[in-house]
Write a protein that holds these residues in place. Structure first.
Motif, PDB file in Angstrom:
ATOM      1  N   PHE A  21       0.817  -1.200   0.000  1.00 20.17           N
ATOM      2  CA  PHE A  21       0.000   0.000   0.000  1.00 20.17           C
ATOM      3  C   PHE A  21       0.860   1.263   0.000  1.00 20.17           C
ATOM      4  N   THR A  22       2.059   1.162  -0.542  1.00 17.83           N
ATOM      5  CA  THR A  22       2.938   2.316  -0.650  1.00 17.83           C
ATOM      6  C   THR A  22       3.423   2.422  -2.090  1.00 17.83           C
ATOM      7  N   ALA A  23       3.883   3.601  -2.431  1.00 19.20           N
ATOM      8  CA  ALA A  23       4.447   3.839  -3.758  1.00 19.20           C
ATOM      9  C   ALA A  23       5.640   4.765  -3.594  1.00 19.20           C
ATOM     10  N   PRO A  24       6.641   4.657  -4.465  1.00 19.49           N
ATOM     11  CA  PRO A  24       7.848   5.477  -4.324  1.00 19.49           C
ATOM     12  C   PRO A  24       7.659   6.940  -4.720  1.00 19.49           C
ATOM     13  N   ALA A  25       6.567   7.243  -5.431  1.00 23.26           N
ATOM     14  CA  ALA A  25       6.316   8.601  -5.904  1.00 23.26           C
ATOM     15  C   ALA A  25       4.822   8.748  -6.189  1.00 23.26           C
ATOM     16  N   PRO A  26       4.349   9.978  -6.338  1.00 23.47           N
ATOM     17  CA  PRO A  26       2.938  10.171  -6.681  1.00 23.47           C
ATOM     18  C   PRO A  26       2.610   9.551  -8.041  1.00 23.47           C
ATOM     19  N   CYS A  46     -20.519   7.452  -3.270  1.00 26.65           N
ATOM     20  CA  CYS A  46     -19.290   8.212  -3.488  1.00 26.65           C
ATOM     21  C   CYS A  46     -18.217   7.251  -3.990  1.00 26.65           C
ATOM     22  N   ALA A  47     -17.670   7.559  -5.159  1.00 22.64           N
ATOM     23  CA  ALA A  47     -16.540   6.804  -5.711  1.00 22.64           C
ATOM     24  C   ALA A  47     -15.305   7.664  -5.511  1.00 22.64           C
ATOM     25  N   ALA A  48     -14.188   7.038  -5.183  1.00 15.93           N
ATOM     26  CA  ALA A  48     -12.962   7.801  -4.954  1.00 15.93           C
ATOM     27  C   ALA A  48     -11.753   7.062  -5.501  1.00 15.93           C
ATOM     28  N   VAL A  49     -10.718   7.850  -5.783  1.00 22.30           N
ATOM     29  CA  VAL A  49      -9.420   7.346  -6.213  1.00 22.30           C
ATOM     30  C   VAL A  49      -8.402   7.918  -5.237  1.00 22.30           C
ATOM     31  N   ILE A  50      -7.622   7.049  -4.596  1.00 20.86           N
ATOM     32  CA  ILE A  50      -6.624   7.479  -3.616  1.00 20.86           C
ATOM     33  C   ILE A  50      -5.231   7.125  -4.127  1.00 20.86           C
ATOM     34  N   ASP A  51      -4.300   8.048  -3.966  1.00 17.55           N
ATOM     35  CA  ASP A  51      -2.912   7.827  -4.369  1.00 17.55           C
ATOM     36  C   ASP A  51      -2.185   7.158  -3.205  1.00 17.55           C
ATOM     37  N   ALA A  52      -1.576   5.998  -3.454  1.00 15.23           N
ATOM     38  CA  ALA A  52      -0.894   5.251  -2.395  1.00 15.23           C
ATOM     39  C   ALA A  52       0.306   5.999  -1.829  1.00 15.23           C
ATOM     40  N   PHE A  53       0.916   6.883  -2.603  1.00 16.93           N
ATOM     41  CA  PHE A  53       2.093   7.616  -2.138  1.00 16.93           C
ATOM     42  C   PHE A  53       1.765   8.512  -0.946  1.00 16.93           C
ATOM     43  N   SER A  54       0.719   9.306  -1.074  1.00 15.41           N
ATOM     44  CA  SER A  54       0.413  10.300  -0.035  1.00 15.41           C
ATOM     45  C   SER A  54      -0.939  10.104   0.636  1.00 15.41           C
ATOM     46  N   ARG A  55      -1.692   9.098   0.196  1.00 15.18           N
ATOM     47  CA  ARG A  55      -3.045   8.852   0.694  1.00 15.18           C
ATOM     48  C   ARG A  55      -3.996  10.017   0.384  1.00 15.18           C
ATOM     49  N   ARG A  56      -3.654  10.764  -0.629  1.00 13.30           N
ATOM     50  CA  ARG A  56      -4.487  11.883  -1.057  1.00 13.30           C
ATOM     51  C   ARG A  56      -5.601  11.378  -1.975  1.00 13.30           C
ATOM     52  N   ILE A  57      -6.812  11.873  -1.779  1.00 11.04           N
ATOM     53  CA  ILE A  57      -7.906  11.578  -2.696  1.00 11.04           C
ATOM     54  C   ILE A  57      -7.687  12.467  -3.912  1.00 11.04           C
ATOM     55  N   VAL A  58      -7.382  11.836  -5.041  1.00 11.58           N
ATOM     56  CA  VAL A  58      -7.038  12.582  -6.250  1.00 11.58           C
ATOM     57  C   VAL A  58      -8.214  12.687  -7.210  1.00 11.58           C
ATOM     58  N   GLY A  59      -9.244  11.886  -6.985  1.00 15.09           N
ATOM     59  CA  GLY A  59     -10.449  11.950  -7.799  1.00 15.09           C
ATOM     60  C   GLY A  59     -11.623  11.404  -7.018  1.00 15.09           C
ATOM     61  N   TRP A  60     -12.785  11.961  -7.253  1.00 14.71           N
ATOM     62  CA  TRP A  60     -13.985  11.481  -6.575  1.00 14.71           C
ATOM     63  C   TRP A  60     -15.207  11.874  -7.407  1.00 14.71           C
ATOM     64  N   SER A  61     -16.301  11.197  -7.153  1.00 15.04           N
ATOM     65  CA  SER A  61     -17.573  11.513  -7.794  1.00 15.04           C
ATOM     66  C   SER A  61     -18.684  11.101  -6.837  1.00 15.04           C
ATOM     67  N   ILE A  62     -19.720  11.904  -6.780  1.00 11.29           N
ATOM     68  CA  ILE A  62     -20.849  11.644  -5.884  1.00 11.29           C
ATOM     69  C   ILE A  62     -22.116  11.612  -6.730  1.00 11.29           C
ATOM     70  N   GLU A 181       2.889  15.443   0.311  1.00 14.82           N
ATOM     71  CA  GLU A 181       3.279  15.598  -1.091  1.00 14.82           C
ATOM     72  C   GLU A 181       4.186  16.811  -1.286  1.00 14.82           C
ATOM     73  N   THR A 182       3.854  17.902  -0.653  1.00  8.04           N
ATOM     74  CA  THR A 182       4.672  19.113  -0.779  1.00  8.04           C
ATOM     75  C   THR A 182       6.079  18.860  -0.287  1.00  8.04           C
ATOM     76  N   LEU A 183       6.207  18.140   0.806  1.00  2.12           N
ATOM     77  CA  LEU A 183       7.507  17.891   1.405  1.00  2.12           C
ATOM     78  C   LEU A 183       8.321  16.825   0.659  1.00  2.12           C
ATOM     79  N   HIS A 184       7.646  15.855   0.055  1.00  3.13           N
ATOM     80  CA  HIS A 184       8.335  14.678  -0.476  1.00  3.13           C
ATOM     81  C   HIS A 184       8.309  14.511  -1.995  1.00  3.13           C
ATOM     82  N   THR A 185       7.995  15.529  -2.745  1.00  2.00           N
ATOM     83  CA  THR A 185       8.028  15.386  -4.199  1.00  2.00           C
ATOM     84  C   THR A 185       9.235  16.120  -4.764  1.00  2.00           C
TER      85      THR A 185
END
Length: 191
Positions: A21-26, A46-62, A181-185
């Motif tokens: 559940f991790t990734a080396p980059a976004p 609610c459908a969502a897409v989460i990035d494994a790198f930062s756990r940020r929700i990068v896409g969603w739809s309701i 993401e800001t700190l680690h990209t």
């Protein structure tokens, strides 16, 4: 023909994240799923897409309907926001929306690698299941929602105004997804 078939099987095996559940980059590994919650006047999905790198929700739809379009809309938002390189792995469960022709076609058009969990194994999608559990505890179960509109607005606000920019994660060193993401990209370290 046989060589193409073997290569396709190899690509699919390589694309499966297993229970990593991790990734080396976004934008290298995304997880997708749908949740539902009831308001007094009906269900909200609610459908969502989460990035494994930062756990940020990068896409969603309701939506008030659970169709293939809801997951495609979430994927399209993620693609528009993040502009992933071809080869990004998009992992989902085996729900009808994710096994639909429409979703698979959009993945292929974008050059993204689709990945599916094993049958009856929610552990393969645990990263986004954890997100839903957090949303359930911190937002959905705290109120009796009068309308689908009220519930949908609350979900949107929770994701965009709280979860992504503010909510801290122990897995991220107590940073929010946006701060991590800001700190680690690479763009952040070059500045």
């Amino acid at each position: 023909m046989r060589a193409d078939h073997r290569r396709l099987r190899h690509d699919r095996r390589r694309a499966r994240p297993g229970r990593r559940f991790t990734a080396p980059a976004p934008n290298r590994l995304w997880f997708c799923d749908i949740t539902q919650h009831r308001a007094k006047d009906g269900w909200v999905y609610c459908a969502a897409v989460i990035d494994a790198f930062s756990r940020r929700i990068v896409g969603w739809s309701i939506s008030d309907r659970i169709t293939a379009e809801i997951v495609v809309d979430a994927l399209e938002m993620a693609r528009w926001r993040r502009r992933p390189e071809p080869g990004t792995v998009v992992h989902a469960d085996r729900g009808a929306q994710y096994t639909s022709w429409l979703f698979g076609h959009r993945l292929r058009q974008a050059g993204l690698l689709g990945s599916m969990g094993r049958v009856a194994s929610s552990g393969d999608n645990a990263l986004i299941e954890s997100f839903w559990s957090t949303m359930q505890r911190e937002l959905l179960d705290r109120t009796n929602w009068d309308s689908r509109t009220q519930l949908a607005s609350a979900m949107l606000e929770w994701i965009e105004a709280f979860y992504n920019p503010t909510r801290r994660h122990t897995a991220l060193g107590n940073l929010s997804p946006a701060d991590y993401e800001t700190l680690h990209t690479p763009a952040a370290t070059a500045a």
